[in-house]
Design a protein around this motif. Structure first.
Motif, short mmCIF file in Angstrom:
data_model
loop_
_atom_site.label_atom_id
_atom_site.label_comp_id
_atom_site.label_asym_id
_atom_site.label_seq_id
_atom_site.Cartn_x
_atom_site.Cartn_y
_atom_site.Cartn_z
N ASN A 82 0.82 -1.22 0.00
CA ASN A 82 0.00 0.00 0.00
C ASN A 82 0.84 1.26 0.00
O ASN A 82 0.52 2.25 0.67
CB ASN A 82 -0.98 0.01 1.18
CG ASN A 82 -2.03 -1.06 1.05
OD1 ASN A 82 -2.57 -1.28 -0.03
ND2 ASN A 82 -2.29 -1.76 2.14
N ILE A 83 1.95 1.22 -0.75
CA ILE A 83 2.81 2.38 -0.88
C ILE A 83 2.46 3.09 -2.18
O ILE A 83 2.50 2.50 -3.25
CB ILE A 83 4.30 1.97 -0.86
CG1 ILE A 83 4.64 1.40 0.53
CG2 ILE A 83 5.19 3.16 -1.21
CD1 ILE A 83 6.01 0.81 0.64
N THR A 84 2.09 4.34 -2.06
CA THR A 84 1.73 5.13 -3.23
C THR A 84 3.01 5.63 -3.87
O THR A 84 3.87 6.21 -3.21
CB THR A 84 0.85 6.32 -2.82
OG1 THR A 84 -0.31 5.81 -2.15
CG2 THR A 84 0.42 7.13 -4.03
N TYR A 85 3.13 5.41 -5.17
CA TYR A 85 4.33 5.82 -5.90
C TYR A 85 3.94 6.34 -7.27
O TYR A 85 2.81 6.15 -7.73
CB TYR A 85 5.30 4.64 -6.05
CG TYR A 85 4.77 3.55 -6.94
CD1 TYR A 85 5.00 3.56 -8.31
CD2 TYR A 85 4.00 2.52 -6.42
CE1 TYR A 85 4.48 2.58 -9.14
CE2 TYR A 85 3.48 1.53 -7.23
CZ TYR A 85 3.73 1.57 -8.58
OH TYR A 85 3.21 0.60 -9.40
N ILE A 98 12.73 8.73 -12.81
CA ILE A 98 12.89 7.87 -11.64
C ILE A 98 11.99 6.66 -11.85
O ILE A 98 10.80 6.81 -12.11
CB ILE A 98 12.49 8.61 -10.35
CG1 ILE A 98 13.33 9.88 -10.17
CG2 ILE A 98 12.59 7.70 -9.14
CD1 ILE A 98 12.84 10.78 -9.04
N ASP A 99 12.55 5.45 -11.72
CA ASP A 99 11.75 4.24 -11.93
C ASP A 99 10.51 4.24 -11.03
O ASP A 99 9.39 4.07 -11.50
CB ASP A 99 12.57 2.97 -11.65
CG ASP A 99 13.64 2.72 -12.69
OD1 ASP A 99 13.58 3.30 -13.79
OD2 ASP A 99 14.55 1.90 -12.42
N PHE A 100 10.73 4.41 -9.72
CA PHE A 100 9.64 4.47 -8.76
C PHE A 100 9.93 5.62 -7.81
O PHE A 100 10.92 5.59 -7.08
CB PHE A 100 9.53 3.16 -7.97
CG PHE A 100 9.22 1.97 -8.83
CD1 PHE A 100 7.92 1.67 -9.18
CD2 PHE A 100 10.24 1.18 -9.30
CE1 PHE A 100 7.64 0.59 -9.99
CE2 PHE A 100 9.98 0.09 -10.12
CZ PHE A 100 8.67 -0.20 -10.47
N ALA A 101 9.08 6.61 -7.81
CA ALA A 101 9.27 7.77 -6.95
C ALA A 101 8.17 7.82 -5.90
O ALA A 101 7.00 7.59 -6.20
CB ALA A 101 9.24 9.05 -7.78
N ILE A 102 8.58 8.12 -4.68
CA ILE A 102 7.64 8.37 -3.60
C ILE A 102 7.91 9.82 -3.17
O ILE A 102 8.70 10.08 -2.26
CB ILE A 102 7.85 7.38 -2.44
CG1 ILE A 102 7.80 5.94 -2.98
CG2 ILE A 102 6.79 7.59 -1.35
CD1 ILE A 102 8.22 4.89 -1.97
N PRO A 103 7.30 10.75 -3.89
CA PRO A 103 7.62 12.18 -3.72
C PRO A 103 7.41 12.71 -2.31
O PRO A 103 8.19 13.53 -1.84
CB PRO A 103 6.72 12.88 -4.72
CG PRO A 103 6.35 11.85 -5.71
CD PRO A 103 6.32 10.56 -4.96
N ASP A 104 6.35 12.27 -1.63
CA ASP A 104 6.08 12.78 -0.28
C ASP A 104 7.24 12.51 0.67
O ASP A 104 7.49 13.29 1.59
CB ASP A 104 4.80 12.16 0.30
CG ASP A 104 3.56 12.59 -0.46
OD1 ASP A 104 3.63 13.58 -1.22
OD2 ASP A 104 2.52 11.93 -0.31
#
Length: 93
Positions: free
Chosen positions: A18-21, A32-38
């Protein structure tokens, strides 16, 4: 866009957790392949092409730019590191 096999695994794990990316987030001239901006987390899945010297140089520049902007960068080398074991479950939780 079409994800590589290891990127598909990473995407599924992030969703299970449940990680928003954001996938393939444009960051200056890079993606970026997978970014979690927050949280300012960048996850990069590095296949064989990342072993080439020109790609290594590009990756170092990208990482330096991200770090300069207070991002944390996780690089997972595929296939030598297991995507499931490394970064995604253990580094993010």
């Amino acid at each position: 866009f079409v994800r590589s096999y290891p990127e598909s695994i990473a995407s599924r794990i992030l969703e299970e957790l449940n990680i928003t990316y954001i996938g393939e987030l444009k960051f200056h001239k890079y993606f970026i392949d997978f970014a979690i901006p927050d949280c300012k987390i960048a996850i990069e899945i590095d296949g064989q092409q990342h072993m080439e010297e020109s790609r290594k140089q590009s990756d170092r520049k990208k990482d330096a730019l991200l770090i300069e902007q207070n991002w944390t960068v996780y690089r997972i080398k595929w296939p030598s590191e297991n995507v499931r074991k490394k970064s995604l479950k253990y580094l993010l939780l």
